[in-house]
Every structure is written in structure tokens, then in C-alpha cells.
Design an enzyme around this catalytic site. Structure first.
Site, mmCIF file in Angstrom:
data_model
loop_
_atom_site.group_PDB
_atom_site.id
_atom_site.type_symbol
_atom_site.label_atom_id
_atom_site.label_comp_id
_atom_site.label_asym_id
_atom_site.label_seq_id
_atom_site.Cartn_x
_atom_site.Cartn_y
_atom_site.Cartn_z
ATOM 1 N N GLU A 31 -16.507 5.359 3.643
ATOM 2 C CA GLU A 31 -17.476 6.127 4.442
ATOM 3 C C GLU A 31 -17.251 7.635 4.393
ATOM 4 O O GLU A 31 -18.122 8.393 4.809
ATOM 5 C CB GLU A 31 -17.491 5.626 5.892
ATOM 6 C CG GLU A 31 -16.324 6.089 6.704
ATOM 7 C CD GLU A 31 -16.776 6.593 8.063
ATOM 8 O OE1 GLU A 31 -17.949 6.462 8.405
ATOM 9 O OE2 GLU A 31 -15.925 7.132 8.770
ATOM 10 N N ASN A 32 -16.095 8.067 3.876
ATOM 11 C CA ASN A 32 -15.842 9.506 3.720
ATOM 12 C C ASN A 32 -15.775 9.910 2.247
ATOM 13 O O ASN A 32 -15.216 10.951 1.906
ATOM 14 C CB ASN A 32 -14.527 9.896 4.400
ATOM 15 C CG ASN A 32 -14.519 9.579 5.879
ATOM 16 O OD1 ASN A 32 -13.810 8.685 6.311
ATOM 17 N ND2 ASN A 32 -15.314 10.286 6.636
ATOM 18 N N ASN A 59 -18.824 5.020 10.880
ATOM 19 C CA ASN A 59 -19.746 5.817 11.701
ATOM 20 C C ASN A 59 -20.570 6.808 10.882
ATOM 21 O O ASN A 59 -21.613 7.263 11.331
ATOM 22 C CB ASN A 59 -18.981 6.542 12.808
ATOM 23 C CG ASN A 59 -17.804 7.328 12.281
ATOM 24 O OD1 ASN A 59 -16.953 6.796 11.577
ATOM 25 N ND2 ASN A 59 -17.741 8.601 12.620
ATOM 26 N N HIS A 60 -20.117 7.152 9.662
ATOM 27 C CA HIS A 60 -20.902 8.059 8.809
ATOM 28 C C HIS A 60 -21.804 7.303 7.838
ATOM 29 O O HIS A 60 -22.225 7.846 6.818
ATOM 30 C CB HIS A 60 -19.971 8.985 8.022
ATOM 31 C CG HIS A 60 -19.193 9.929 8.879
ATOM 32 N ND1 HIS A 60 -19.786 10.731 9.835
ATOM 33 C CD2 HIS A 60 -17.871 10.199 8.952
ATOM 34 C CE1 HIS A 60 -18.855 11.455 10.442
ATOM 35 N NE2 HIS A 60 -17.681 11.138 9.931
ATOM 36 N N HIS A 143 -13.548 -0.398 12.225
ATOM 37 C CA HIS A 143 -13.615 1.056 12.108
ATOM 38 C C HIS A 143 -13.731 1.639 13.513
ATOM 39 O O HIS A 143 -14.812 1.658 14.112
ATOM 40 C CB HIS A 143 -14.831 1.412 11.251
ATOM 41 C CG HIS A 143 -14.793 2.807 10.723
ATOM 42 N ND1 HIS A 143 -14.065 3.170 9.618
ATOM 43 C CD2 HIS A 143 -15.366 3.945 11.169
ATOM 44 C CE1 HIS A 143 -14.223 4.455 9.393
ATOM 45 N NE2 HIS A 143 -14.996 4.960 10.329
ATOM 46 N N HIS A 168 -10.635 4.579 10.191
ATOM 47 C CA HIS A 168 -11.366 5.666 10.875
ATOM 48 C C HIS A 168 -10.486 6.830 11.313
ATOM 49 O O HIS A 168 -10.916 7.965 11.234
ATOM 50 C CB HIS A 168 -12.166 5.177 12.093
ATOM 51 C CG HIS A 168 -12.838 6.283 12.864
ATOM 52 N ND1 HIS A 168 -13.884 7.011 12.339
ATOM 53 C CD2 HIS A 168 -12.607 6.797 14.100
ATOM 54 C CE1 HIS A 168 -14.272 7.924 13.235
ATOM 55 N NE2 HIS A 168 -13.514 7.818 14.305
ATOM 56 N N HIS A 170 -7.724 7.956 9.966
ATOM 57 C CA HIS A 170 -7.110 8.593 8.792
ATOM 58 C C HIS A 170 -5.597 8.773 8.941
ATOM 59 O O HIS A 170 -4.978 9.474 8.149
ATOM 60 C CB HIS A 170 -7.742 9.962 8.466
ATOM 61 C CG HIS A 170 -9.221 9.937 8.303
ATOM 62 N ND1 HIS A 170 -9.937 10.970 7.751
ATOM 63 C CD2 HIS A 170 -10.140 8.990 8.600
ATOM 64 C CE1 HIS A 170 -11.232 10.674 7.733
ATOM 65 N NE2 HIS A 170 -11.366 9.480 8.248
HETATM 66 FE FE LIG Z 1 -15.075 7.090 10.541
#
Ligand SMILES: [Fe+2]
Length: 251
Positions: A31-32, A59-60, A143, A168, A170
């Protein structure tokens, strides 16, 4: 994984790493991947080609417009299951490991500090039931921000899934364990990406926004890249985890 540095790490190291670790199945949270926010179809294809069997999101998920159609047509890239009704894509998929064992992957979003329309406890039991009808090997990518939610879900699912793996924050946590019922868990597997940063972002930009409140366009950092994740060993007949080990590999 995070940004261009994380992407390069996956593309360059994952094929050999799968061999070294004797990993029959690989899940990447993507997601990142696209400059720190979201995932594009092109990057998704590259991660899959590098050896990811399934890519999960978070979430992204909707940060890039072109991922919507891609998700609608993919059974290898999934998004959190507890998004708004009618969201494109799926939150649960099943794909074969190298030896043919079907592996179910379920992606869920936590509630604390995240804007989710449906609480994960509302949907998780039905989805786990659905997964277990297809295979005993079930991995949950949870997440979520809060350690409490992540530990609570791991306990709730103990004995019903192979692993509950957090993403999430990191930041890798030191609590990898196999619970009494046979479910492996780790609160957060950490980040494959640039650790000379504030969770992936160039540190001065992140600090500047915190100090001033001014809007700042974040840039992904580049230094201190390492691969982080977890290796889980399980019994393919019962789905029970035998071991879990957090990994941290500087590049
Ligand atoms: Fe996230």
C-alpha cells in the site's frame, strides 16, 4: 514495503531470498509502494513478477485512481475486506503455494486512528469461515495502528488461522510468537524500505510538518534500506503454525 527504495529491494532481492528461506509462498503489503502512498497497476505487476504471490493493501488503498479497475479484475492483489460495500476488488483470496497447497490471504483494516466504515470484528468470523472452507492455511494481514487491536485479533483467531500478521506502523515489533492454539502472530512485520527516515518519509519533511502544521509534500527517503518481514512455517494439513521468525536484512 515503502517507496522506490522498498520496491528496488523487493525486485532485486526477493527471488533469491525466496530460495534462501525456502519460502513456498510470499505475501507483500504494497500500500506504500507508489512513492509512499498507494499502489499502481504497473508496480503491482512488477512485485508479482519479482515473486510476490499475493499483494495486500491498507488505508492508502484508493490513493491511486487506476488501481480500482485493476483490483476489480485481480485475484492476486487484494484490499481490506472491511471497506465500504460495493468497493472494487476483494478482501480474501486463495492462491497456490509452490508445492500446490492453497493459501488463503485475508486483508483487514483496524479501527483505531483509521477511517473504516465497518469494524473488523463485524466481518472477520464470516471471512475466516469462508477461507477455511477452501483451505486450512489462512494468513491474515491486519493493517492497523494500535498494538492492542492487533494482539486482540491474534488472540481471537488463535486456533482458526495460520497467522495474524500486522502491518501499517512500519516498525517491526519483537513479539513474534506461536500462540497456544497454533496461530502465529506478530504485531507488526516492519518495513521493507528506507529506514533513514520517519517511517519511510524524508525525515526533515515529516518533522517540518509536525513542527509547523504547514502542508508539506512528502518525499520517500532513500537511505538505510532493509528488508523486514516474517517467515512462518506451518503444517499444510492442519494449517497450524510451527514457527514464526521476524527477519531484518540490511541491504
Ligand atoms: Fe497503512
Amino acid at each position: 514495503m515503502f517507496g522506490p527504495a522498498g520496491r528496488r529491494a523487493v525486485e532485486e532481492r526477493l527471488p533469491a531470498l525466496r530460495e534462501e528461506l525456502d519460502a513456498g509462498f510470499c505475501i507483500v503489503n504494497g500500500e506504500n509502494a507508489a512513492d509512499g502512498r498507494g499502489l499502481t497497476p504497473k508496480i503491482a505487476d512488477k512485485l508479482l513478477a519479482a515473486g510476490a504471490d499475493v499483494i495486500t493493501l491498507g488505508n492508502h488503498v484508493w490513493a491511486r485512481d487506476d488501481i480500482r479497475d485493476y483490483l476489480a479484475g485481480s485475484d492476486r492483489v487484494i484490499r481490506p475486506a472491511n471497506l465500504a460495500a460495493g468497493s472494487p476488488g476483494r478482501g480474501l483470496t486463495v492462491a497456490p503455494a509452490a508445492d500446490g497447497t492453497p493459501v488463503a490471504v485475508l486483508n483487514l483494516l483496524g479501527s483505531l486512528f483509521l477511517d473504516v466504515p465497518i469494524g473488523f470484528f463485524e466481518v472477520v468470523d464470516e471471512l475466516v469461515g469462508e477461507a477455511r472452507l477452501r483451505t486450512p492455511v489462512v494468513v491474515v494481514d491486519f493493517h492497523a495502528e494500535a498494538t492492542s487491536e492487533k494482539i486482540a485479533l491474534a488472540r481471537w483467531l488463535d486456533g482458526r488461522v495460520t497467522a495474524v500478521v500486522g502491518t501499517h506502523t512500519h516498525v517491526q515489533t519483537s513479539d513474534a510468537r506461536v500462540q497456544p492454539g497454533g496461530t502465529a502472530a506478530i504485531t507488526d512485520v516492519g518495513m521493507t524500505g528506507p529506514h533513514d527516515s520517519v517511517i519511510g518519509v524524508e525525515a526533515d519533511l515529516a518533522i517540518g510538518r509536525m513542527r509547523t502544521g504547514f502542508p508539506v509534500r512528502f518525499r520517500p527517503a532513500e537511505g538505510g534500506t532493509r528488508i523486514e518481514g516474517a517467515v512462518i512455517e506451518c503444517d499444510e494439513k492442519s494449517g497450524r503454525a510451527k514457527a514464526i521468525e521476524a527477519i531484518r536484512i540490511p541491504l
